[in-house]
Write a protein that holds these residues in place. Structure first.
Motif: not given
Length: 66
Positions: A9-13, A15-28
């Motif tokens: 979970x720490x590694x996934x979190x 990775x998500x925190x360091x991802x760019x905004x478009x990647x985070x938006x698509x995942x949401x």
């Protein structure tokens, strides 16, 4: 077991925190929005079931057509 899950979970979190905004938006949009829609549908069905069981609907008080 919990240590492995916590590490994953720490590694996934991270990775998500360091991802760019478009990647985070698509995942949401792909994950969170469908989960919210399913939760809203389930809550609606649950409330409808409780309302049907514990009280009459407003339309039940009206006299029927004769």
């Amino acid at each position: 077991m919990f240590a492995g899950l916590a590490d994953w979970w720490d590694s996934a979190e991270l990775w998500l925190a360091q991802a760019s905004f478009p990647v985070q938006f698509v995942l949401v949009m792909a994950v969170v929005v469908p989960l919210c829609l399913v939760a809203a549908w389930a809550i609606d069905k649950l409330v409808e079931r409780f309302a049907r069981r514990f009280g009459p609907a407003r339309d039940d008080d009206r006299p029927g057509p004769s």
